[in-house]
Design an enzyme around this catalytic site. Sequence first.
Site, PDB file in Angstrom:
ATOM      1  CD  GLU A  98     -29.149   7.676  23.211  1.00 49.37           C
ATOM      2  OE1 GLU A  98     -29.858   8.035  24.173  1.00 49.37           O
ATOM      3  OE2 GLU A  98     -29.584   7.604  22.048  1.00 49.37           O
ATOM      4  CB  VAL A  99     -22.181   3.145  21.093  1.00 43.65           C
ATOM      5  CG1 VAL A  99     -21.686   1.875  20.401  1.00 43.65           C
ATOM      6  CG2 VAL A  99     -22.142   4.328  20.121  1.00 43.65           C
TER       7      VAL A  99
END
Length: 527
Positions: free
Chosen positions: A321-322
């Site tokens: 989830e960057v």
Amino acid sequence: MASEASLVAMVVALALSNALLVTSESEYNKVKIWPMPASVSYGHSHLYLSNDFELSTNYDSGLLKDAFNRMLAVIRLGHIIEANFSALHLSPLLRGLHIVISSSNHQLQYTIDESYKLTVPSPENPGYAHLEAQTVYGALHGLQTFSQLCHFNFTSRVLEVHMSPWTIIDQPRFSYRGLLIDTSRHYLPLPVVKKVIDSMSYAKLNVLHWHIVDSQSFPLEIPSYPKLWDGAYSPSERYTVADAAEVVSYAQQRGINVLAEIDVPGHARSWGTGYPSLWPSKDCQQPLDVSKEFTFKVIDGILSDFSKIFKFKFVHLGGDEVNTSCWTITPHISKWLREHGMNESQAYQYFVLRAQNVALSHGYEIVNWEETFNDFGNKLSRKTVVHNWLGGGVARQVVASGLRCIVSNQDKWYLHYLDTTLQEFYANEPLTNITNLKQQKLVIGGEVCMWGEFVDGSDIEQTIWPRAAAAAERLWTPYDKLAKNPREVTGRLAHFRCLLNQRGVAAAPLAGQGRSAPEGPGSCYEQ
């Protein structure tokens, strides 16, 4: 681990004995053991544990003696054993448990042999029960199984073993059987963490995945960078180095490894509370600043300190989830990207691979969440284990590429999804659509995840149990011994849930959604 040939020979011997070899689903319902062992035979007689039931062993270790004493405590359940055997004419008596361990090595390592053979004698020749194991950790599992054979008789006030004689030959299906806890979204006091570890041992789970820090808080002391835990919620919601070492030691004594996680480069806003230069800017605080050498010096310091505490083969580096938008809108990082000829996706890959190299330099192999594989899997270190979470199907792709995989698909094994049923937890198969035997071996196991947004010390146990136990049997028991219809194990799982309650674990009823309260008065075994 015992060879396949020797196991087959032992199973054949069982089939020729007078005891009943458990082979059918109806017979499995009579055996109240969770998770179900690989091979079980039982009889129809009772034995009684003597008041001075003792340990006899060739293994001179406090670890085994402590485990034996803990076993006695949980089977006594706080009751006073006060029977006068002579007056009550109770016989035959089981005098003790004789344990033989082949290896003197008590280092807990990944893929340690966890097999064991447990025999409880017939009433005609009581004496001692026998437990044989290659390692002390196999013996610990055997002790857990023996504890489930014992019952307190409220009439005679003694401990009994029903359905003797027993012969149980057992070993796990998967070497990695994990449970994630999250101490960033809510702090979990040490006694709560230890209770979770105790409950894991009852179900033969063997990896505590400690998601220690995240965006919300950084509760762990890091000597190399002592201001990092300024990101804790409060001065009292922290873990010292000694606390972390105590968690590792406590888990190791119960046959459980601790997998520590720092999730980078995203999920790290709390790092900048103590070191603001780790943020891209004051107003855009994550992911960690990819352009600064200081960022990687901090990661190196953390992993250096980790290597002194967390002795498991793996460290988890996250990578999920960057959102890289902070990198592109922050002038000094945008300039750095241009100077290095990178776009934001390439910078994400650069960060993950550089963090991997830092971990490798400290002797670790790496676990990363699946986004890293989905985005640049062929660039990952071959010492990477890909942690599946987004859904089904990726495990097959991971092992086809030659990498190892842990299965935690969120639609089936995320515990904070309270509407995911026990049956779904039980039926989730890590090897779905993986038929190649070599590739199957690359699925090292699975993990149920207890994310911490909506749990703390007040409700974590009843959110974990009993649904985690359903996954635990999937990970332990041979595939051909698993129930084809998960509803067929309800009675046995209800028995295990009540056993957890008796041992002080706040496991929720089977009825209703996860952590539902009892619907009304009634027996524990019917809820």
